[in-house]
Write a protein that holds these residues in place. Structure first.
Motif, PDB file in Angstrom:
ATOM      1  N   GLU A   1       0.693  -1.489  -0.337  1.00 40.93           N
ATOM      2  CA  GLU A   1      -0.148   0.190   0.003  1.00 40.93           C
ATOM      3  C   GLU A   1       0.743   1.165   0.185  1.00 40.93           C
ATOM      4  O   GLU A   1       0.223   2.417  -0.234  1.00 40.93           O
ATOM      5  CB  GLU A   1      -0.864  -0.249   1.562  1.00 40.93           C
ATOM      6  CG  GLU A   1      -1.995  -0.841   0.936  1.00 40.93           C
ATOM      7  CD  GLU A   1      -2.469  -1.395  -0.051  1.00 40.93           C
ATOM      8  OE1 GLU A   1      -3.252  -0.369  -0.332  1.00 40.93           O
ATOM      9  OE2 GLU A   1      -2.777  -2.331  -0.976  1.00 40.93           O
ATOM     10  N   HIS A   2       2.513   1.155   0.086  1.00 41.01           N
ATOM     11  CA  HIS A   2       2.716   2.346   0.563  1.00 41.01           C
ATOM     12  C   HIS A   2       3.441   2.999  -1.188  1.00 41.01           C
ATOM     13  O   HIS A   2       3.448   2.252  -2.233  1.00 41.01           O
ATOM     14  CB  HIS A   2       4.704   1.816   0.172  1.00 41.01           C
ATOM     15  CG  HIS A   2       5.434   2.938   0.833  1.00 41.01           C
ATOM     16  ND1 HIS A   2       5.900   3.476   0.034  1.00 41.01           N
ATOM     17  CD2 HIS A   2       5.981   3.535   1.407  1.00 41.01           C
ATOM     18  CE1 HIS A   2       6.348   4.711   0.220  1.00 41.01           C
ATOM     19  NE2 HIS A   2       7.135   4.303   1.609  1.00 41.01           N
ATOM     20  N   ILE A   3       3.515   3.980  -1.073  1.00 38.04           N
ATOM     21  CA  ILE A   3       3.303   5.442  -2.751  1.00 38.04           C
ATOM     22  C   ILE A   3       4.004   4.435  -2.940  1.00 38.04           C
ATOM     23  O   ILE A   3       3.516   4.620  -4.250  1.00 38.04           O
ATOM     24  CB  ILE A   3       3.177   6.810  -2.348  1.00 38.04           C
ATOM     25  CG1 ILE A   3       2.869   7.384  -3.501  1.00 38.04           C
ATOM     26  CG2 ILE A   3       4.147   7.176  -1.860  1.00 38.04           C
ATOM     27  CD1 ILE A   3       2.761   8.750  -3.000  1.00 38.04           C
ATOM     28  N   ASN A   4       5.100   4.270  -2.988  1.00 41.42           N
ATOM     29  CA  ASN A   4       6.082   4.115  -3.592  1.00 41.42           C
ATOM     30  C   ASN A   4       6.479   2.845  -4.295  1.00 41.42           C
ATOM     31  O   ASN A   4       6.500   2.129  -5.711  1.00 41.42           O
ATOM     32  CB  ASN A   4       8.068   3.870  -3.432  1.00 41.42           C
ATOM     33  CG  ASN A   4       7.794   5.708  -2.574  1.00 41.42           C
ATOM     34  OD1 ASN A   4       7.881   6.382  -2.812  1.00 41.42           O
ATOM     35  ND2 ASN A   4       8.786   5.112  -2.222  1.00 41.42           N
ATOM     36  N   THR A   5       5.033   1.456  -3.684  1.00 44.83           N
ATOM     37  CA  THR A   5       5.116   0.359  -5.003  1.00 44.83           C
ATOM     38  C   THR A   5       3.701   0.575  -5.324  1.00 44.83           C
ATOM     39  O   THR A   5       4.355   0.015  -7.315  1.00 44.83           O
ATOM     40  CB  THR A   5       4.465  -0.245  -3.616  1.00 44.83           C
ATOM     41  OG1 THR A   5       5.239  -0.738  -2.310  1.00 44.83           O
ATOM     42  CG2 THR A   5       3.868  -1.776  -4.331  1.00 44.83           C
ATOM     43  N   HIS A   6       2.745   1.894  -5.746  1.00 48.26           N
ATOM     44  CA  HIS A   6       2.211   1.905  -7.102  1.00 48.26           C
ATOM     45  C   HIS A   6       2.816   2.590  -7.605  1.00 48.26           C
ATOM     46  O   HIS A   6       2.892   2.446  -8.507  1.00 48.26           O
ATOM     47  CB  HIS A   6       0.848   3.095  -6.551  1.00 48.26           C
ATOM     48  CG  HIS A   6       0.211   2.694  -5.253  1.00 48.26           C
ATOM     49  ND1 HIS A   6      -0.431   1.135  -6.263  1.00 48.26           N
ATOM     50  CD2 HIS A   6      -0.258   2.312  -4.560  1.00 48.26           C
ATOM     51  CE1 HIS A   6      -1.158   0.487  -4.882  1.00 48.26           C
ATOM     52  NE2 HIS A   6      -1.240   1.905  -3.689  1.00 48.26           N
ATOM     53  N   PHE A   7       3.788   3.385  -7.731  1.00 44.85           N
ATOM     54  CA  PHE A   7       4.890   4.149  -8.685  1.00 44.85           C
ATOM     55  C   PHE A   7       6.071   3.497  -8.797  1.00 44.85           C
ATOM     56  O   PHE A   7       6.130   3.398 -10.351  1.00 44.85           O
ATOM     57  CB  PHE A   7       5.952   5.246  -7.510  1.00 44.85           C
ATOM     58  CG  PHE A   7       6.812   6.658  -8.851  1.00 44.85           C
ATOM     59  CD1 PHE A   7       6.554   7.287  -9.765  1.00 44.85           C
ATOM     60  CD2 PHE A   7       8.059   5.905  -8.644  1.00 44.85           C
ATOM     61  CE1 PHE A   7       7.724   7.949 -10.048  1.00 44.85           C
ATOM     62  CE2 PHE A   7       8.982   6.926  -8.920  1.00 44.85           C
ATOM     63  CZ  PHE A   7       8.764   7.668 -10.212  1.00 44.85           C
ATOM     64  N   VAL A   8       6.082   2.459  -7.988  1.00 43.89           N
ATOM     65  CA  VAL A   8       7.068   1.300  -8.940  1.00 43.89           C
ATOM     66  C   VAL A   8       6.685   0.607 -10.211  1.00 43.89           C
ATOM     67  O   VAL A   8       6.308  -0.230 -11.312  1.00 43.89           O
ATOM     68  CB  VAL A   8       7.741   0.541  -8.289  1.00 43.89           C
ATOM     69  CG1 VAL A   8       8.174  -1.045  -8.225  1.00 43.89           C
ATOM     70  CG2 VAL A   8       8.899   0.913  -7.607  1.00 43.89           C
ATOM     71  N   ARG A   9       5.096   0.347  -9.676  1.00 42.99           N
ATOM     72  CA  ARG A   9       3.938  -0.255 -10.759  1.00 42.99           C
ATOM     73  C   ARG A   9       3.969   0.598 -12.135  1.00 42.99           C
ATOM     74  O   ARG A   9       3.842  -0.108 -13.152  1.00 42.99           O
ATOM     75  CB  ARG A   9       2.431  -1.089 -10.156  1.00 42.99           C
ATOM     76  CG  ARG A   9       1.777  -2.062 -11.026  1.00 42.99           C
ATOM     77  CD  ARG A   9       0.494  -2.289 -10.699  1.00 42.99           C
ATOM     78  NE  ARG A   9       0.257  -1.206  -9.400  1.00 42.99           N
ATOM     79  CZ  ARG A   9      -1.405  -1.286  -8.494  1.00 42.99           C
ATOM     80  NH1 ARG A   9      -1.678  -1.961  -7.990  1.00 42.99           N
ATOM     81  NH2 ARG A   9      -1.438   0.168  -8.176  1.00 42.99           N
ATOM     82  N   SER A  10       3.775   1.730 -11.993  1.00 41.50           N
ATOM     83  CA  SER A  10       3.114   2.797 -13.055  1.00 41.50           C
ATOM     84  C   SER A  10       4.556   2.200 -13.567  1.00 41.50           C
ATOM     85  O   SER A  10       4.449   2.373 -14.994  1.00 41.50           O
ATOM     86  CB  SER A  10       3.134   3.762 -12.371  1.00 41.50           C
ATOM     87  OG  SER A  10       2.213   3.799 -11.715  1.00 41.50           O
ATOM     88  N   ILE A  11       5.782   2.668 -13.247  1.00 44.02           N
ATOM     89  CA  ILE A  11       6.794   2.643 -14.086  1.00 44.02           C
ATOM     90  C   ILE A  11       7.422   1.482 -15.056  1.00 44.02           C
ATOM     91  O   ILE A  11       7.264   1.761 -16.102  1.00 44.02           O
ATOM     92  CB  ILE A  11       8.022   2.829 -13.111  1.00 44.02           C
ATOM     93  CG1 ILE A  11       8.330   4.062 -12.544  1.00 44.02           C
ATOM     94  CG2 ILE A  11       9.939   3.169 -13.959  1.00 44.02           C
ATOM     95  CD1 ILE A  11       9.660   4.558 -11.448  1.00 44.02           C
ATOM     96  N   ILE A  12       6.931  -0.024 -14.213  1.00 44.29           N
ATOM     97  CA  ILE A  12       7.826  -0.952 -14.731  1.00 44.29           C
ATOM     98  C   ILE A  12       5.638  -1.337 -16.241  1.00 44.29           C
ATOM     99  O   ILE A  12       6.239  -1.521 -17.458  1.00 44.29           O
ATOM    100  CB  ILE A  12       6.585  -2.217 -14.183  1.00 44.29           C
ATOM    101  CG1 ILE A  12       8.238  -2.145 -13.085  1.00 44.29           C
ATOM    102  CG2 ILE A  12       6.873  -3.479 -15.467  1.00 44.29           C
ATOM    103  CD1 ILE A  12       7.572  -3.601 -11.946  1.00 44.29           C
ATOM    104  N   ALA A  13       4.927  -0.316 -15.783  1.00 39.65           N
ATOM    105  CA  ALA A  13       3.634  -0.382 -17.413  1.00 39.65           C
ATOM    106  C   ALA A  13       4.112   0.280 -18.065  1.00 39.65           C
ATOM    107  O   ALA A  13       3.892   0.054 -19.336  1.00 39.65           O
ATOM    108  CB  ALA A  13       2.565  -0.469 -15.992  1.00 39.65           C
ATOM    109  N   LEU A  14       4.553   1.445 -17.881  1.00 45.14           N
ATOM    110  CA  LEU A  14       4.826   2.919 -18.486  1.00 45.14           C
ATOM    111  C   LEU A  14       6.186   2.159 -19.519  1.00 45.14           C
ATOM    112  O   LEU A  14       5.801   2.282 -20.834  1.00 45.14           O
ATOM    113  CB  LEU A  14       5.432   4.077 -18.099  1.00 45.14           C
ATOM    114  CG  LEU A  14       4.158   4.494 -17.626  1.00 45.14           C
ATOM    115  CD1 LEU A  14       4.387   5.892 -16.981  1.00 45.14           C
ATOM    116  CD2 LEU A  14       3.047   5.141 -18.959  1.00 45.14           C
TER     117      LEU A  14
END
Length: 260
Positions: free
Chosen positions: A193-206
């Motif tokens: 749930e950490h904001i960085n976890t969502h950020f990492v997921r977004s980087i990978i997707a992009l």
């Protein structure tokens, strides 16, 4: 603590006195847990202070412009090491080398890479250059340089991605092979749930959208590995897989790998 001017003087002699050495940290495919290559990491075997990590001297090198000489030493010696391993019938697959902002801005940088590869008779595909994420997209000449390196066959990665302000959409027309996520974001992804976890997921997707592979650095736990795997991150490096190794340790590692 050593005074700045003394450290600069000692560092300027470090190459001549053969005090700089390279360690190599393996890179692993997250899905298969197989070896993909190594990253060259500089160390300074100081005659009085022992083995120094980059944090102890790279900032000084950048301030004093010594970083250019050091960067050229690293690049050439990493290429020489690749060739030496190949002559021993060992295949390091690829070796990643970090390039400083000052070094890549040198007008002769591309020629230096070409001449080094030619002198050593090394296949360009064995070499990967890690560049600062911000410096690439804001300079038309550097974008052209990346294109030239890509045409040559040298792989290009964006280092410490996330620490700057680069938008991956700006990279769609630049031939980037890999995006390397800054370790500061990996440290906290054990909490989904950490904001960085969502950020990492977004980087990978992009990154997938621009056909770039993604490397996570600073991976230390199985929890981090599992989350990165779930998000389809391609590669990882860090203490969970392996600490940086000496040349001799890498050779043992490659021999074991070939036998397995």
């Amino acid at each position: 603590m050593i005074q700045k001017d003394v450290l600069i003087s000692e560092l300027s002699q470090a190459i001549q006195h053969q005090e700089l050495i390279l360690y190599y940290q393996p890179l692993f495919n997250i899905t298969t847990s197989t070896y993909d290559g190594v990253e060259a990491l500089i160390r300074w075997q100081h005659p009085n202070r022992g083995l120094l990590l980059p944090e102890a001297f790279i900032a000084i090198a950048e301030q004093s412009k010594l970083i250019i000489d050091i960067g050229e030493w690293v690049l050439k010696n990493a290429c020489l090491q690749i060739k030496a391993w190949q002559e021993k019938q060992l295949n390091p697959l690829r070796v990643a080398v970090n390039v400083s902002d000052q070094q890549i801005k040198q007008k002769q940088f591309f020629d230096f890479v070409v001449n080094t590869l030619h002198e050593i008779n090394l296949d360009p595909h064995c070499l990967e250059l890690e560049l600062n994420e911000n410096i690439v997209i804001h300079d038309k000449e550097l974008i052209q340089l990346v294109q030239q390196l890509s045409q040559l066959g040298v792989k290009v990665a964006l280092d410490d991605y996330g620490a700057g302000v680069t938008n991956l959409n700006d990279l769609k027309h630049i031939p980037i092979n890999r995006i390397k996520i800054d370790k500061s974001f990996i440290e906290t992804i054990s909490d989904r749930e950490h904001i960085n976890t969502h950020f990492v997921r977004s980087i990978i997707a992009l990154a997938k959208e621009i056909n770039a592979a993604v490397i996570a650095e600073g991976v230390e736990t199985i929890s981090q590995v599992n989350i990165l795997s779930a998000y389809q991150c391609d590669e990882a490096q860090g203490s969970y897989y392996s600490e940086p190794l000496t040349v001799e340790e890498v050779e043992k590692f490659l021999i074991i790998r070939q036998k397995s």
